[in-house]
Write a protein that holds these residues in place. Structure first.
Motif, PDB file in Angstrom:
ATOM      1  N   UNK A 111      -2.565   8.389  32.803  1.00 12.66           N
ATOM      2  CA  UNK A 111      -2.571   7.128  33.540  1.00 12.66           C
ATOM      3  C   UNK A 111      -2.864   5.993  32.564  1.00 12.66           C
ATOM      4  N   UNK A 112      -2.032   5.009  32.551  1.00 12.62           N
ATOM      5  CA  UNK A 112      -2.182   3.876  31.632  1.00 12.62           C
ATOM      6  C   UNK A 112      -2.425   4.362  30.198  1.00 12.62           C
ATOM      7  N   UNK A 113      -1.718   5.429  29.821  1.00 12.63           N
ATOM      8  CA  UNK A 113      -1.788   5.934  28.452  1.00 12.63           C
ATOM      9  C   UNK A 113      -2.991   6.787  28.129  1.00 12.63           C
ATOM     10  N   UNK A 114      -3.837   7.073  29.128  1.00  6.94           N
ATOM     11  CA  UNK A 114      -5.033   7.883  28.885  1.00  6.94           C
ATOM     12  C   UNK A 114      -4.985   9.158  29.727  1.00  6.94           C
ATOM     13  N   UNK A 115      -5.609  10.213  29.214  1.00 10.15           N
ATOM     14  CA  UNK A 115      -5.609  11.512  29.864  1.00 10.15           C
ATOM     15  C   UNK A 115      -6.846  11.647  30.754  1.00 10.15           C
ATOM     16  N   UNK A 116      -6.684  12.328  31.881  1.00  8.30           N
ATOM     17  CA  UNK A 116      -7.805  12.522  32.798  1.00  8.30           C
ATOM     18  C   UNK A 116      -7.633  13.798  33.590  1.00  8.30           C
ATOM     19  N   UNK A 117      -8.722  14.249  34.198  1.00  8.40           N
ATOM     20  CA  UNK A 117      -8.700  15.346  35.153  1.00  8.40           C
ATOM     21  C   UNK A 117      -9.366  14.879  36.430  1.00  8.40           C
ATOM     22  N   UNK A 118      -9.022  15.552  37.515  1.00  6.80           N
ATOM     23  CA  UNK A 118      -9.500  15.170  38.837  1.00  6.80           C
ATOM     24  C   UNK A 118     -10.043  16.411  39.537  1.00  6.80           C
ATOM     25  N   UNK A 119     -11.192  16.257  40.222  1.00  7.82           N
ATOM     26  CA  UNK A 119     -11.788  17.371  40.958  1.00  7.82           C
ATOM     27  C   UNK A 119     -12.694  16.796  42.032  1.00  7.82           C
ATOM     28  N   UNK A 120     -13.372  17.664  42.775  1.00  6.25           N
ATOM     29  CA  UNK A 120     -14.281  17.228  43.828  1.00  6.25           C
ATOM     30  C   UNK A 120     -15.617  17.931  43.689  1.00  6.25           C
ATOM     31  N   UNK A 121     -16.679  17.273  44.134  1.00  4.72           N
ATOM     32  CA  UNK A 121     -17.985  17.918  44.119  1.00  4.72           C
ATOM     33  C   UNK A 121     -18.123  18.827  45.351  1.00  4.72           C
ATOM     34  N   UNK A 122     -19.311  19.348  45.581  1.00  4.26           N
ATOM     35  CA  UNK A 122     -19.572  20.294  46.663  1.00  4.26           C
ATOM     36  C   UNK A 122     -19.376  19.677  48.045  1.00  4.26           C
ATOM     37  N   UNK A 123     -19.375  18.351  48.130  1.00  2.00           N
ATOM     38  CA  UNK A 123     -19.154  17.665  49.408  1.00  2.00           C
ATOM     39  C   UNK A 123     -17.739  17.116  49.533  1.00  2.00           C
ATOM     40  N   UNK A 124     -16.862  17.467  48.572  1.00  2.00           N
ATOM     41  CA  UNK A 124     -15.479  16.973  48.505  1.00  2.00           C
ATOM     42  C   UNK A 124     -15.399  15.524  48.046  1.00  2.00           C
ATOM     43  N   UNK A 125     -16.420  15.062  47.328  1.00  2.00           N
ATOM     44  CA  UNK A 125     -16.393  13.733  46.731  1.00  2.00           C
ATOM     45  C   UNK A 125     -15.367  13.697  45.610  1.00  2.00           C
ATOM     46  N   UNK A 126     -14.480  12.701  45.601  1.00  3.05           N
ATOM     47  CA  UNK A 126     -13.447  12.602  44.577  1.00  3.05           C
ATOM     48  C   UNK A 126     -13.993  12.093  43.253  1.00  3.05           C
ATOM     49  N   UNK A 127     -13.771  12.866  42.180  1.00  2.00           N
ATOM     50  CA  UNK A 127     -14.284  12.531  40.850  1.00  2.00           C
ATOM     51  C   UNK A 127     -13.162  12.660  39.832  1.00  2.00           C
ATOM     52  N   UNK A 128     -13.145  11.772  38.868  1.00  2.00           N
ATOM     53  CA  UNK A 128     -12.240  11.859  37.732  1.00  2.00           C
ATOM     54  C   UNK A 128     -13.040  11.743  36.439  1.00  2.00           C
ATOM     55  N   UNK A 129     -12.597  12.441  35.407  1.00  2.00           N
ATOM     56  CA  UNK A 129     -13.111  12.271  34.058  1.00  2.00           C
ATOM     57  C   UNK A 129     -11.965  11.749  33.206  1.00  2.00           C
ATOM     58  N   UNK A 130     -12.151  10.578  32.614  1.00  2.15           N
ATOM     59  CA  UNK A 130     -11.102   9.927  31.832  1.00  2.15           C
ATOM     60  C   UNK A 130     -11.482   9.989  30.359  1.00  2.15           C
ATOM     61  N   UNK A 131     -10.625  10.631  29.557  1.00  2.00           N
ATOM     62  CA  UNK A 131     -10.862  10.746  28.118  1.00  2.00           C
ATOM     63  C   UNK A 131     -10.349   9.487  27.427  1.00  2.00           C
ATOM     64  N   UNK A 132     -11.182   8.875  26.608  1.00  2.00           N
ATOM     65  CA  UNK A 132     -10.767   7.641  25.948  1.00  2.00           C
ATOM     66  C   UNK A 132     -11.590   7.416  24.684  1.00  2.00           C
TER      67      UNK A 132
END
Length: 316
Positions: A111-132
């Motif tokens: 996304x916008x030239x950067x790599x990321x992963x997407x997952x959810x916590x134990x409550x289904x909270x949306x989380x992303x980790x963006x490498x930069x």
């Protein structure tokens, strides 16, 4: 002219089981529990603050854990994904770590030239980790995550809205944000355009409104330097027709709140005084800290709370 708003201060979510909440954010993600207090508006519920070593503005993810709360649903009028910033070469580590704890994780996205992963916590909270490689913050870890892969703080947040025009006007005309770019229907805004200040708007034309409960974001807070700049923000917003609360003392910062046009609850919070005003920096988050007005009811409040503890060693 110095901007009044400089990025994201904190993001607050509704959660379920308090112990599971602590275990995930300290154990799996390696964030520090910098404050263990109560929801000032509902003192029978914990308020946890997770962040870097000192809980610096721009690093703090906070939760209201309601035991037994039903799961919420993602939809319009809310923040659907909170993005954290990690080093440019850290995604492989995080994919392996998440899978180790049986947490489903997406393929690597771009996304916008950067790599990321997407997952959810134990409550289904949306989380992303963006490498930069644009983030000079050092991050923090209990030692269960190697420091070179530690989460540095927020990268940004995704607002899921029916339309963007009025929210864009708020951000760019009244909150010191500027438009950065568009990619695949995602519109990006930032104060300086760096990790910790980015806000994305994604348009959901279905218009299905989110249901707020466990696993959803309660509000997003933006940074302002101090009480004087906060009052300037409040006056400017009020003059432009926004319904803004009076200044509210949250002990570790003061806050004002208002709904942006798409329905997301916005807060503007001061950088000062911070989390070390009632605990030594080396012992942040160890005791249940209460606001002065709640101290006379400490015994009753503590009896109403489920005991919790740090179990970080289980996540090495």
């Amino acid at each position: 002219m110095k901007p009044l708003i400089t990025g994201i201060h904190h993001i607050t979510a509704i959660a379920g089981n308090p112990q599971a909440n602590i275990d995930f954010y300290t154990g799996v993600l390696g964030l520090r529990l910098v404050k263990k207090t109560v929801n000032f508006d509902a003192p029978g519920v914990y308020h946890f603050y997770f962040g870097d070593e000192l809980g610096r503005p721009g690093t703090v993810f906070t939760t209201f854990p309601f035991t037994g709360a039903r799961k919420g649903t993602k939809g319009t009028g809310e923040v659907t994904y909170t993005a954290f910033s990690v080093s440019v070469d850290s995604l492989d580590y995080w994919i392996e770590r998440l899978r180790k704890y049986s947490i489903p994780v997406s393929d690597v996205l771009t996304r916008f030239g950067e790599r990321l992963i997407r997952f959810e916590d134990h409550d289904s909270m949306g989380i992303e980790l963006v490498a930069n490689d644009q983030d000079d913050r050092s991050g923090w870890t209990y030692g269960n995550v190697p420091i070179e892969h530690a989460i540095k703080g927020f990268y940004g947040a995704t607002l899921n809205l029916k339309t963007k025009d009025q929210t864009e006007k708020l951000l760019t005309e009244h909150m010191d944000y500027r438009f950065i770019g568009e990619e695949n229907g995602r519109y990006r805004y930032g104060t300086q355009g760096k990790p910790g200040d980015l806000v994305d708007i994604v348009i959901d034309k279905s218009g299905n409104r989110g249901t707020q409960s466990a696993g959803t974001i309660h509000h997003i807070a933006f940074r302002t330097a101090d009480a004087a700049s906060q009052l300037e923000v409040r006056d400017m917003l009020t003059e432009n027709g926004y319904q803004v609360t009076e200044v509210i003392d949250r002990n570790y910062f003061t806050s004002i709140y208002f709904r942006e046009p798409g329905g997301v609850l916005f807060e503007v919070a001061t950088d000062e005084p911070g989390f070390a005003i009632d605990e030594d920096e080396a012992h942040l988050g160890e005791l249940i800290k209460l606001p002065e007005w709640a101290e006379p009811d400490r015994e009753r409040i503590e009896e109403s709370l489920i005991p919790v503890k740090l179990t970080v060693e289980a996540y090495d």
